[in-house]
Design a protein around this motif. Structure first.
Motif, PDB file in Angstrom:
ATOM      1  N   ILE A 220       0.822  -1.200   0.000  1.00 29.03           N
ATOM      2  CA  ILE A 220       0.000   0.000   0.000  1.00 29.03           C
ATOM      3  C   ILE A 220       0.859   1.254   0.000  1.00 29.03           C
ATOM      4  O   ILE A 220       0.547   2.239  -0.660  1.00 29.03           O
ATOM      5  N   SER A 221       1.956   1.220   0.738  1.00 35.54           N
ATOM      6  CA  SER A 221       2.804   2.409   0.813  1.00 35.54           C
ATOM      7  C   SER A 221       4.260   2.021   1.012  1.00 35.54           C
ATOM      8  O   SER A 221       4.562   0.920   1.496  1.00 35.54           O
ATOM      9  N   MET A 222       5.152   2.931   0.600  1.00 33.43           N
ATOM     10  CA  MET A 222       6.586   2.773   0.797  1.00 33.43           C
ATOM     11  C   MET A 222       7.193   4.153   1.008  1.00 33.43           C
ATOM     12  O   MET A 222       6.702   5.141   0.457  1.00 33.43           O
ATOM     13  N   ASP A 223       8.261   4.173   1.785  1.00 32.58           N
ATOM     14  CA  ASP A 223       9.004   5.407   2.008  1.00 32.58           C
ATOM     15  C   ASP A 223      10.458   5.194   1.639  1.00 32.58           C
ATOM     16  O   ASP A 223      11.004   4.102   1.844  1.00 32.58           O
ATOM     17  N   SER A 224      11.096   6.217   1.090  1.00 37.14           N
ATOM     18  CA  SER A 224      12.520   6.143   0.812  1.00 37.14           C
ATOM     19  C   SER A 224      13.099   7.550   0.860  1.00 37.14           C
ATOM     20  O   SER A 224      12.396   8.509   1.212  1.00 37.14           O
ATOM     21  N   TYR A 225      14.362   7.658   0.488  1.00 32.46           N
ATOM     22  CA  TYR A 225      15.062   8.934   0.552  1.00 32.46           C
ATOM     23  C   TYR A 225      15.657   9.277  -0.804  1.00 32.46           C
ATOM     24  O   TYR A 225      15.937   8.385  -1.626  1.00 32.46           O
ATOM     25  N   GLU A 226      15.855  10.539  -1.018  1.00 32.48           N
ATOM     26  CA  GLU A 226      16.468  10.997  -2.263  1.00 32.48           C
ATOM     27  C   GLU A 226      17.781  10.270  -2.525  1.00 32.48           C
ATOM     28  O   GLU A 226      18.583  10.067  -1.618  1.00 32.48           O
ATOM     29  N   GLY A 227      17.991   9.921  -3.771  1.00 34.36           N
ATOM     30  CA  GLY A 227      19.244   9.285  -4.164  1.00 34.36           C
ATOM     31  C   GLY A 227      19.257   7.776  -4.026  1.00 34.36           C
ATOM     32  O   GLY A 227      20.173   7.122  -4.533  1.00 34.36           O
TER      33      GLY A 227
ATOM     34  N   LYS B 128      13.926  -8.837 -18.302  1.00 33.21           N
ATOM     35  CA  LYS B 128      14.160  -7.462 -17.859  1.00 33.21           C
ATOM     36  C   LYS B 128      13.917  -6.474 -18.979  1.00 33.21           C
ATOM     37  O   LYS B 128      14.293  -6.718 -20.123  1.00 33.21           O
ATOM     38  N   VAL B 129      13.289  -5.377 -18.611  1.00 27.46           N
ATOM     39  CA  VAL B 129      13.072  -4.274 -19.544  1.00 27.46           C
ATOM     40  C   VAL B 129      13.593  -3.012 -18.875  1.00 27.46           C
ATOM     41  O   VAL B 129      13.373  -2.803 -17.674  1.00 27.46           O
ATOM     42  N   THR B 130      14.264  -2.185 -19.621  1.00 29.56           N
ATOM     43  CA  THR B 130      14.789  -0.930 -19.074  1.00 29.56           C
ATOM     44  C   THR B 130      14.496   0.201 -20.033  1.00 29.56           C
ATOM     45  O   THR B 130      14.618   0.043 -21.245  1.00 29.56           O
ATOM     46  N   ASN B 131      14.066   1.338 -19.476  1.00 27.54           N
ATOM     47  CA  ASN B 131      13.954   2.552 -20.282  1.00 27.54           C
ATOM     48  C   ASN B 131      14.597   3.702 -19.510  1.00 27.54           C
ATOM     49  O   ASN B 131      15.277   3.474 -18.499  1.00 27.54           O
ATOM     50  N   GLU B 132      14.371   4.903 -19.964  1.00 20.40           N
ATOM     51  CA  GLU B 132      15.056   6.049 -19.367  1.00 20.40           C
ATOM     52  C   GLU B 132      14.534   6.367 -17.964  1.00 20.40           C
ATOM     53  O   GLU B 132      15.153   7.134 -17.233  1.00 20.40           O
ATOM     54  N   VAL B 133      13.427   5.787 -17.600  1.00 20.24           N
ATOM     55  CA  VAL B 133      12.801   6.114 -16.316  1.00 20.24           C
ATOM     56  C   VAL B 133      12.995   5.012 -15.282  1.00 20.24           C
ATOM     57  O   VAL B 133      13.218   5.287 -14.098  1.00 20.24           O
ATOM     58  N   ALA B 134      12.863   3.751 -15.710  1.00 20.24           N
ATOM     59  CA  ALA B 134      12.806   2.652 -14.751  1.00 20.24           C
ATOM     60  C   ALA B 134      13.270   1.355 -15.393  1.00 20.24           C
ATOM     61  O   ALA B 134      13.482   1.271 -16.601  1.00 20.24           O
ATOM     62  N   SER B 135      13.391   0.342 -14.541  1.00 20.69           N
ATOM     63  CA  SER B 135      13.625  -1.030 -15.000  1.00 20.69           C
ATOM     64  C   SER B 135      12.513  -1.904 -14.449  1.00 20.69           C
ATOM     65  O   SER B 135      11.966  -1.624 -13.372  1.00 20.69           O
ATOM     66  N   LEU B 136      12.222  -2.946 -15.190  1.00 25.21           N
ATOM     67  CA  LEU B 136      11.184  -3.900 -14.789  1.00 25.21           C
ATOM     68  C   LEU B 136      11.798  -5.290 -14.853  1.00 25.21           C
ATOM     69  O   LEU B 136      12.302  -5.695 -15.904  1.00 25.21           O
ATOM     70  N   PHE B 137      11.746  -5.974 -13.718  1.00 29.79           N
ATOM     71  CA  PHE B 137      12.301  -7.316 -13.617  1.00 29.79           C
ATOM     72  C   PHE B 137      11.151  -8.306 -13.476  1.00 29.79           C
ATOM     73  O   PHE B 137      10.298  -8.163 -12.588  1.00 29.79           O
ATOM     74  N   ILE B 138      11.171  -9.322 -14.332  1.00 25.09           N
ATOM     75  CA  ILE B 138      10.101 -10.328 -14.328  1.00 25.09           C
ATOM     76  C   ILE B 138      10.765 -11.699 -14.293  1.00 25.09           C
ATOM     77  O   ILE B 138      11.483 -12.067 -15.231  1.00 25.09           O
TER      78      ILE B 138
ATOM     79  N   LEU C  34       9.324  -3.295 -10.065  1.00 31.37           N
ATOM     80  CA  LEU C  34       9.636  -2.010 -10.691  1.00 31.37           C
ATOM     81  C   LEU C  34      10.796  -1.395  -9.925  1.00 31.37           C
ATOM     82  O   LEU C  34      10.726  -1.250  -8.701  1.00 31.37           O
ATOM     83  N   SER C  35      11.849  -1.030 -10.622  1.00 31.53           N
ATOM     84  CA  SER C  35      13.013  -0.441  -9.977  1.00 31.53           C
ATOM     85  C   SER C  35      13.200   0.993 -10.463  1.00 31.53           C
ATOM     86  O   SER C  35      13.302   1.241 -11.675  1.00 31.53           O
ATOM     87  N   LEU C  36      13.224   1.912  -9.510  1.00 36.55           N
ATOM     88  CA  LEU C  36      13.443   3.328  -9.813  1.00 36.55           C
ATOM     89  C   LEU C  36      14.828   3.707  -9.301  1.00 36.55           C
ATOM     90  O   LEU C  36      15.060   3.706  -8.084  1.00 36.55           O
ATOM     91  N   PRO C  37      15.763   4.026 -10.184  1.00 42.95           N
ATOM     92  CA  PRO C  37      17.133   4.332  -9.741  1.00 42.95           C
ATOM     93  C   PRO C  37      17.244   5.765  -9.218  1.00 42.95           C
ATOM     94  O   PRO C  37      16.649   6.675  -9.783  1.00 42.95           O
ATOM     95  N   ARG C  38      17.945   5.943  -8.136  1.00 43.53           N
ATOM     96  CA  ARG C  38      18.285   7.288  -7.640  1.00 43.53           C
ATOM     97  C   ARG C  38      17.070   8.220  -7.640  1.00 43.53           C
ATOM     98  O   ARG C  38      16.988   9.188  -8.398  1.00 43.53           O
TER      99      ARG C  38
ATOM    100  N   ASP D 299       9.614  12.010  -7.512  1.00 43.43           N
ATOM    101  CA  ASP D 299       9.125  10.643  -7.751  1.00 43.43           C
ATOM    102  C   ASP D 299       8.046  10.249  -6.755  1.00 43.43           C
ATOM    103  O   ASP D 299       7.498   9.134  -6.834  1.00 43.43           O
ATOM    104  N   THR D 300       7.731  11.125  -5.821  1.00 37.79           N
ATOM    105  CA  THR D 300       6.625  10.877  -4.892  1.00 37.79           C
ATOM    106  C   THR D 300       5.320  10.817  -5.683  1.00 37.79           C
ATOM    107  O   THR D 300       4.943  11.779  -6.351  1.00 37.79           O
ATOM    108  N   ALA D 301       4.656   9.669  -5.629  1.00 39.15           N
ATOM    109  CA  ALA D 301       3.473   9.431  -6.465  1.00 39.15           C
ATOM    110  C   ALA D 301       2.874   8.093  -6.070  1.00 39.15           C
ATOM    111  O   ALA D 301       3.415   7.369  -5.234  1.00 39.15           O
TER     112      ALA D 301
END
Lengths: 112, 112
Positions: free
Chosen positions: B8-15, B54-64, B73-77, B82-84
């Motif tokens: 439902i929710s996740m928290d992280s930090y910049e970078g 695996k699929v990668t674009n300029e925004v994210a990577s997707l590992f299946i 879904l992997s969001l780098p840095r 990116d809060t959404a």
């Protein structure tokens, strides 16, 4: 830029007073969709047009109708809005066989 | 349509790198895994889609993984922007309209 445009962005109507929301697109996509998104909920598909063919979701209330006079425009008509119809209404488009849907910014409907 | 389950929710930090996992145990052979991002008061935006590996674009990577019963879904840095809410969807790949069924989504908050 090619895009999906929704007007108005904010709409206030009275209980029971018919309201029409509009959507236009410059992407020339075959398919147009209408979603309803209530506060803190996920978008829910109401219906879609595949070219001129209208496809209603089974649980979409009869109160909601739609028109697509041409490829570029699609309208959502709410015949007798109730308080429970207050929501964000999202229009989206996609091309046949495409990977993604392109969403407009939404129209936030308030029912007084 | 295959149902999806995600936190439902996740928290992280910049970078930091953020990984959001989604389970879709009943995925069908012709289903693709698709992720959308939604900011407050905006329509969802397509991020990435994949079928396997695996699929990668300029925004994210997707590992299946090979069994396709989950995806990440992997969001780098990440940055504050990116809060959404991030939605994982399983979408049948037909040559027609896409009927997106949104689950609850993951509300990602990025802190300074």
């Amino acid at each position: 830029d090619a895009m999906v445009i929704q007007n108005p962005r904010y709409q206030v109507t009275q209980f029971g007073k018919p309201v029409t929301l509009s959507c236009s697109q410059t992407l020339n996509h075959n398919v147009m969709y209408w979603y309803q998104q209530k506060s803190s909920q996920a978008p829910k598909l109401l219906f879609h047009y595949y070219d001129k063919d209208f496809n209603n979701e089974a649980d979409t209330p009869d109160n909601f109708q739609s028109r697509r006079p041409n490829t570029s425009f699609c309208f959502l008509d709410i015949r007798s809005p109730g308080l429970g119809d207050a929501a964000m209404y999202l229009c989206a488009t996609s091309r046949v066989g495409g990977d993604e849907q392109f969403f407009g910014p939404g129209t936030r409907l308030t029912v007084l | 349509l295959a149902k999806t389950t995600q936190p439902i929710s996740m928290d992280s930090y910049e970078g930091q790198e953020v990984n959001i996992t989604c389970s879709h145990n009943n995925i069908a052979t012709n289903d693709y895994i698709t992720w959308y991002q939604q900011f407050p008061s905006q329509g969802p935006r397509f991020i990435i889609q994949g079928y396997k590996t695996k699929v990668t674009n300029e925004v994210a990577s997707l590992f299946i993984p090979a069994d396709r019963k989950s995806s990440t879904l992997s969001l780098p840095r990440v940055s504050l922007s990116d809060t959404a809410v991030y939605y994982c969807l399983v979408v049948p790949r037909f040559q027609g309209a896409q009927k997106l069924v949104f689950g609850q989504g993951t509300r990602l908050t990025i802190n300074p």
